[in-house]
Scaffold this motif. Structure first.
Motif, PDB file in Angstrom:
ATOM      1  N   VAL A 228     -21.598   8.570 -18.677  1.00 11.13           N
ATOM      2  CA  VAL A 228     -21.884   7.429 -19.552  1.00 11.13           C
ATOM      3  C   VAL A 228     -20.598   6.676 -19.885  1.00 11.13           C
ATOM      4  CG1 VAL A 228     -22.701   6.764 -21.856  1.00 11.13           C
ATOM      5  CG2 VAL A 228     -23.944   8.493 -20.529  1.00 11.13           C
ATOM      6  N   LYS A 229     -19.509   7.411 -20.062  1.00 12.73           N
ATOM      7  CA  LYS A 229     -18.230   6.811 -20.440  1.00 12.73           C
ATOM      8  C   LYS A 229     -17.711   5.863 -19.364  1.00 12.73           C
ATOM      9  CE  LYS A 229     -13.456   8.064 -21.577  1.00 12.73           C
ATOM     10  NZ  LYS A 229     -12.497   9.199 -21.743  1.00 12.73           N
ATOM     11  N   ASP A 230     -17.824   6.225 -18.106  1.00 12.47           N
ATOM     12  CA  ASP A 230     -17.310   5.381 -17.018  1.00 12.47           C
ATOM     13  C   ASP A 230     -18.269   5.472 -15.842  1.00 12.47           C
ATOM     14  OD1 ASP A 230     -15.825   3.831 -15.336  1.00 12.47           O
ATOM     15  OD2 ASP A 230     -13.944   4.911 -15.623  1.00 12.47           O
ATOM     16  N   PRO A 231     -19.343   4.674 -15.869  1.00  7.77           N
ATOM     17  CA  PRO A 231     -20.387   4.824 -14.847  1.00  7.77           C
ATOM     18  C   PRO A 231     -20.025   4.255 -13.476  1.00  7.77           C
ATOM     19  CG  PRO A 231     -20.935   3.043 -16.342  1.00  7.77           C
ATOM     20  CD  PRO A 231     -19.706   3.687 -16.891  1.00  7.77           C
ATOM     21  N   LEU A 232     -19.051   3.326 -13.412  1.00 10.09           N
ATOM     22  CA  LEU A 232     -18.717   2.668 -12.151  1.00 10.09           C
ATOM     23  C   LEU A 232     -17.205   2.718 -11.938  1.00 10.09           C
ATOM     24  CD1 LEU A 232     -21.083  -0.436 -12.376  1.00 10.09           C
ATOM     25  CD2 LEU A 232     -21.407   1.599 -10.958  1.00 10.09           C
ATOM     26  N   VAL A 233     -16.707   3.895 -11.632  1.00 11.88           N
ATOM     27  CA  VAL A 233     -15.267   4.089 -11.468  1.00 11.88           C
ATOM     28  C   VAL A 233     -14.735   3.233 -10.323  1.00 11.88           C
ATOM     29  CG1 VAL A 233     -13.452   5.777 -10.966  1.00 11.88           C
ATOM     30  CG2 VAL A 233     -15.413   6.425 -12.378  1.00 11.88           C
ATOM     31  N   PHE A 234     -13.663   2.534 -10.577  1.00 12.92           N
ATOM     32  CA  PHE A 234     -12.907   1.740  -9.607  1.00 12.92           C
ATOM     33  C   PHE A 234     -13.566   0.409  -9.255  1.00 12.92           C
ATOM     34  CE2 PHE A 234      -9.340   1.917  -6.543  1.00 12.92           C
ATOM     35  CZ  PHE A 234      -8.471   2.689  -7.290  1.00 12.92           C
ATOM     36  N   PHE A 235     -14.777   0.160  -9.736  1.00 19.29           N
ATOM     37  CA  PHE A 235     -15.415  -1.113  -9.420  1.00 19.29           C
ATOM     38  C   PHE A 235     -14.724  -2.281 -10.111  1.00 19.29           C
ATOM     39  CE2 PHE A 235     -19.116   0.891  -7.454  1.00 19.29           C
ATOM     40  CZ  PHE A 235     -19.413  -0.048  -6.474  1.00 19.29           C
ATOM     41  N   ASN A 236     -14.153  -2.042 -11.293  1.00 20.95           N
ATOM     42  CA  ASN A 236     -13.437  -3.119 -11.967  1.00 20.95           C
ATOM     43  C   ASN A 236     -12.236  -3.570 -11.138  1.00 20.95           C
ATOM     44  OD1 ASN A 236     -12.923  -4.811 -14.387  1.00 20.95           O
ATOM     45  ND2 ASN A 236     -11.050  -3.581 -14.507  1.00 20.95           N
ATOM     46  N   GLN A 237     -11.501  -2.592 -10.576  1.00 23.11           N
ATOM     47  CA  GLN A 237     -10.355  -2.943  -9.736  1.00 23.11           C
ATOM     48  C   GLN A 237     -10.802  -3.727  -8.494  1.00 23.11           C
ATOM     49  OE1 GLN A 237     -10.800  -0.063 -11.357  1.00 23.11           O
ATOM     50  NE2 GLN A 237      -8.944   1.195 -11.418  1.00 23.11           N
TER      51      GLN A 237
ATOM     52  N   ILE B  82     -11.129  -9.040  -5.692  1.00 23.87           N
ATOM     53  CA  ILE B  82     -11.893 -10.070  -4.993  1.00 23.87           C
ATOM     54  C   ILE B  82     -11.800 -11.417  -5.704  1.00 23.87           C
ATOM     55  CG2 ILE B  82     -14.229 -10.799  -4.339  1.00 23.87           C
ATOM     56  CD1 ILE B  82     -14.924  -7.830  -3.980  1.00 23.87           C
ATOM     57  N   ALA B  83     -11.931 -11.408  -7.027  1.00 19.51           N
ATOM     58  CA  ALA B  83     -12.172 -12.657  -7.758  1.00 19.51           C
ATOM     59  C   ALA B  83     -11.002 -13.196  -8.560  1.00 19.51           C
ATOM     60  CB  ALA B  83     -13.368 -12.461  -8.692  1.00 19.51           C
ATOM     61  N   ALA B  84     -10.002 -12.384  -8.900  1.00 17.89           N
ATOM     62  CA  ALA B  84      -8.917 -12.860  -9.771  1.00 17.89           C
ATOM     63  C   ALA B  84      -8.183 -14.033  -9.127  1.00 17.89           C
ATOM     64  CB  ALA B  84      -7.947 -11.725 -10.065  1.00 17.89           C
ATOM     65  N   PRO B  85      -8.002 -15.152  -9.842  1.00 19.14           N
ATOM     66  CA  PRO B  85      -7.360 -16.327  -9.238  1.00 19.14           C
ATOM     67  C   PRO B  85      -5.843 -16.246  -9.181  1.00 19.14           C
ATOM     68  CG  PRO B  85      -8.011 -16.809 -11.483  1.00 19.14           C
ATOM     69  CD  PRO B  85      -8.528 -15.433 -11.183  1.00 19.14           C
TER      70      PRO B  85
ATOM     71  N   ILE C  88     -10.751  -9.302   3.839  1.00 22.26           N
ATOM     72  CA  ILE C  88     -10.676 -10.663   3.327  1.00 22.26           C
ATOM     73  C   ILE C  88      -9.402 -10.788   2.504  1.00 22.26           C
ATOM     74  CG2 ILE C  88     -13.195 -10.904   3.261  1.00 22.26           C
ATOM     75  CD1 ILE C  88     -13.013 -10.556   0.199  1.00 22.26           C
ATOM     76  N   SER C  89      -8.984 -11.997   2.229  1.00 24.80           N
ATOM     77  CA  SER C  89      -7.786 -12.187   1.424  1.00 24.80           C
ATOM     78  C   SER C  89      -8.071 -11.814  -0.023  1.00 24.80           C
ATOM     79  CB  SER C  89      -7.302 -13.630   1.513  1.00 24.80           C
ATOM     80  OG  SER C  89      -8.343 -14.541   1.214  1.00 24.80           O
ATOM     81  N   LEU C  90      -7.047 -11.282  -0.690  1.00 21.07           N
ATOM     82  CA  LEU C  90      -7.162 -10.973  -2.106  1.00 21.07           C
ATOM     83  C   LEU C  90      -7.414 -12.249  -2.900  1.00 21.07           C
ATOM     84  CD1 LEU C  90      -4.123  -8.544  -2.287  1.00 21.07           C
ATOM     85  CD2 LEU C  90      -6.509  -7.876  -2.625  1.00 21.07           C
ATOM     86  N   GLY C  91      -7.996 -12.100  -4.089  1.00 16.67           N
ATOM     87  CA  GLY C  91      -8.324 -13.264  -4.912  1.00 16.67           C
ATOM     88  C   GLY C  91      -7.166 -14.236  -5.095  1.00 16.67           C
ATOM     89  N   PRO C  92      -5.979 -13.766  -5.530  1.00 16.36           N
ATOM     90  CA  PRO C  92      -4.849 -14.690  -5.694  1.00 16.36           C
ATOM     91  C   PRO C  92      -4.436 -15.370  -4.389  1.00 16.36           C
ATOM     92  CG  PRO C  92      -4.456 -12.662  -6.917  1.00 16.36           C
ATOM     93  CD  PRO C  92      -5.680 -12.432  -6.069  1.00 16.36           C
ATOM     94  N   VAL C  93      -4.502 -14.645  -3.275  1.00 15.29           N
ATOM     95  CA  VAL C  93      -4.159 -15.240  -1.976  1.00 15.29           C
ATOM     96  C   VAL C  93      -5.192 -16.294  -1.604  1.00 15.29           C
ATOM     97  CG1 VAL C  93      -3.890 -14.774   0.490  1.00 15.29           C
ATOM     98  CG2 VAL C  93      -2.966 -13.164  -1.203  1.00 15.29           C
ATOM     99  N   ARG C  94      -6.454 -15.996  -1.853  1.00 16.05           N
ATOM    100  CA  ARG C  94      -7.509 -16.949  -1.526  1.00 16.05           C
ATOM    101  C   ARG C  94      -7.360 -18.230  -2.355  1.00 16.05           C
ATOM    102  NH1 ARG C  94     -10.970 -13.563  -1.774  1.00 16.05           N
ATOM    103  NH2 ARG C  94     -11.962 -13.920  -3.803  1.00 16.05           N
TER     104      ARG C  94
END
Length: 686
Positions: free
Chosen positions: A299-308, A313-316, A651-657
């Motif tokens: 319950v504490k961390d249901p999706l490990v590593f998905f935030n990273q 993918i998306a960070a500009p 694919i290219s990382l978010g900042p690269v994209r």
């Protein structure tokens, strides 16, 4: 062609009398645990190893103790299933035997189910015979054959539990890694905490009353990586490891090769582990037990590593990345250091199984060199052509190495029981060459190779009508200048790279996995003339590419393929690179040819030292492609395809994209600053 060091397959003819003697000797080995002296050169597939694995067991049964609690140094409880030799009544023996440990993130329940399913009297053989009888040849899903062959090739026994191995006098323990399967805590994904857990588990196993003090480790993929991590720390009693599909540099090998994001595999893999860790300890529930600490951690961390992953993918911008994500792409972070295994520290005998279509190929082919602390008798490399979920599909038949479970048994018998079965004298490198069959040698790359430049030019080859542009490869520099443009496209969804990053699942569709022509609709292609004689390629390939981008960064992907006379384009290597890391080559870790050309570039992959470009600026990139073993048969050609995106593999990382704007990119064909591919071959290709 391969030199005197290579030994091609084939067994010497033996007489009927010799066969009878060999069988009698083998029965003696199986029955009493002794062995006659093994031959100096056991050959490609020594029959006695298979006879030993498939012969009568020393112990008639297997006793299973499920969900044993193993306390880590910080008090966290891991759960493990213990498989011990047993008598006919199922009572575990009191004998002390070597212990084989497998630490998995995929829930040990899978091992129980697989063991049960493979050992149902009458039913299991009938089901396997039925599966093997299915013939999909000529259909769009004919790639299913490799899964049928994988079952026959013995991979499943190495993935979880090998009942034959247990009955021959070993204890096997399958443990769920911290935060996965039924074990408590939060999944640590290979970091220092998890690596210390592995050492704690080994120490615990070694001190159990059924242990004779000798330890081995087995397992596939994740369970192969942690074998090398543990062996590099040289724990007491660890005397043999058998890693199937390992890697040693997690960021370079799969997370961000060439600073591109391995989104296809990572998405699939993280979903699998985070899904399987929600399955509770069913055996405990049947006993009326429930682990509240296990539930609290999920319950504490249901999706490990998905935030990273989502940030990558998306960070500009780099600045918008969280500290947990940044440490993956900062070279001096503690996590990056944990993700790099010091394989040269390994003193434990290791047999490595890899594959040319595996996602970890970049590490596997290097095994013999990386395991520099081991002598030739204590390190072996088997490189097949399988995908990540199909190792062993090309093993076990005539003219092939033994099944994976057979090799595993022979390896452990030698190093944990001292049986002289000859596996220490097996060739250090046993390689399945694309279009060339299995060969054995003392090293890889194979001897007799010379790096030669093949220059990219705009002369039409006439072999790639579906590509964005159809160019040629030649032994001489181009005389005509040109600038060709390639834009991001999605045709690579149907490609060998997509099949590779799906772990081989998409390889059931050979129209994409075995022929790159659909993917090449988004590529610039450069194709050589036909070769007139068999031409061997062995080693890493580098594409030296003169590029131009319209943004401040760019991303290029290259694919190397063998083009047959009928036009089919069969991928033999692949690589990618982000423009802004071109200044991060580490010479001490890179490979060079005798003339100083880069052949195997190694990049730091450090987000803090990226070097952006001015729009329109010319940049020379060295795009390292995976090592390969292949033979171009007469009439075949070599092709280099250049993409500006290779989804889903990379694919290219978010900042690269954001910096590139996903704008079209350019390959500049300049006679004064030519582009070329550097290929290791035993004779000129053009």
């Amino acid at each position: 062609m391969l030199g005197s060091v290579v030994r091609r397959r084939g067994l010497r003819r033996i007489s009927v009398v010799s066969v009878v003697i060999a069988v009698l000797v083998e029965l003696t080995v199986v029955g009493f645990g002794t062995s006659a002296a093994a031959p100096a050169n056991p050959g490609l597939n020594p029959p006695q190893w298979t006879a030993t694995q498939d012969g009568p067991p020393k112990y008639p049964g297997v006793a299973i103790e499920p969900s044993v609690s193993i306390r880590m140094a910080d008090g966290t409880i891991l759960k493990g299933d213990v498989y011990r030799p047993a008598d006919t009544s199922g009572r575990a023996t009191t004998d002390k035997n070597p212990v084989i440990v497998n630490i998995t993130p995929y829930n040990k329940l899978i091992s129980i189910v697989a063991d049960w399913g493979l050992h149902i009297p009458v039913l299991t053989p009938a089901v396997l015979d039925f599966i093997n009888s299915l013939n999909f040849t000529g259909t769009p899903i004919s790639g299913i054959r490799q899964f049928q062959d994988m079952i026959r090739g013995g991979m499943i026994s190495s993935f979880g539990v090998d009942r034959k191995l247990v009955q021959s006098g070993y204890t096997q323990i399958v443990v769920d890694a911290r935060g996965t399967g039924t074990s408590d805590g939060t999944w640590q994904v290979f970091n220092d905490i998890e690596q210390h857990d592995t050492l704690d588990v080994l120490a615990w196993a070694r001190n159990q009353p059924y242990s004779n003090g000798k330890l081995g480790m087995s397992g596939v993929s994740y369970s192969a990586i942690n074998q090398l991590q543990a062996a590099a720390k040289q724990p007491a009693g660890l005397d043999a490891i058998f890693p199937v599909e390992p890697m040693t540099d997690i960021v370079h090998d799969v997370v961000a090769p060439g600073a591109g994001l391995g989104v296809g595999f990572l998405s699939l893999w993280l979903s699998l582990v985070n899904g399987l860790n929600k399955v509770p300890d069913l055996q405990g529930l049947l006993r009326g037990q429930f682990d509240q600490a296990w539930l609290d951690s999920r319950v504490k961390d249901p999706l490990v590593f998905f935030n990273q992953l989502s940030e990558a993918i998306a960070a500009p911008t780099v600045q918008s990345l969280s500290p947990n994500t940044r440490e993956l792409i900062q070279v001096d972070s503690s996590l990056r250091k944990a993700y790099l295994t010091a394989a040269s520290n390994v003193k434990t005998p290791a047999m490595v199984i890899g594959g040319w279509n595996d996602i970890f190929t970049n590490a596997e082919w290097r095994a013999l060199d990386q395991l520099s602390g081991l002598s030739a008798d204590k390190k072996k490399l088997i490189m097949g052509t399988g995908y990540h979920v199909t190792p062993g599909a090309d093993m076990g038949n005539s003219g092939q190495p033994p099944r994976i479970d057979v090799l595993q048994r022979a390896w452990f018998d030698k190093w944990l029981k001292g049986i002289d079965n000859g596996i220490d004298r097996y060739s250090p490198a046993t390689i399945n060459i694309f279009n060339g069959g299995w060969v054995q040698a003392d090293s890889f790359p194979l001897p007799g190779q010379q790096y030669r430049r093949l220059y990219l030019n705009s002369d039409r080859s006439g072999t790639a009508p579906g590509a964005v542009a159809d160019g040629s490869l030649a032994a001489t520099k181009p005389v005509t200048a040109a600038k060709w443009t390639v834009a991001p496209g999605l045709s690579t969804i149907c490609s060998n790279d997509a099949a590779r990053d799906s772990t081989g699942i998409l390889a059931v569709f050979p129209g994409c996995a075995d022929d790159n022509r659909i993917a090449e609709q988004s590529a610039l292609t450069f194709t050589s003339p036909q070769v007139s004689a068999p031409t061997q390629i062995s080693g890493p390939i580098n594409v030296h590419l003169n590029t131009q981008v319209d943004g401040t960064d760019g991303f290029f992907s290259t694919v190397i393929s063998d083009v047959s006379p009928d036009g089919r384009s069969r991928v033999i290597s692949t690589g990618s690179m982000t423009t802004s890391i071109r200044n991060q080559v580490e010479p001490a870790k890179s490979g060079y040819s005798s003339n100083g050309d880069l052949t195997d570039p190694y990049y730091t992959l450090d987000v803090d030292t990226r070097q952006l470009v001015k729009p329109g600026e010319i940049s020379m990139l060295d795009i390292g492609a995976l090592a390969t073993g292949a033979v171009l048969q007469p009439g075949h050609r070599l092709r280099v395809s250049v993409y500006s995106m290779n989804f889903p593999r990379s694919i290219s990382l978010g900042p690269v994209r954001a910096d590139s704007g996903l704008l079209p990119e350019h390959v500049v064909l300049d006679p004064n600053n030519p582009s070329w591919v550097n290929v290791p071959s035993d004779r000129p290709i053009a």
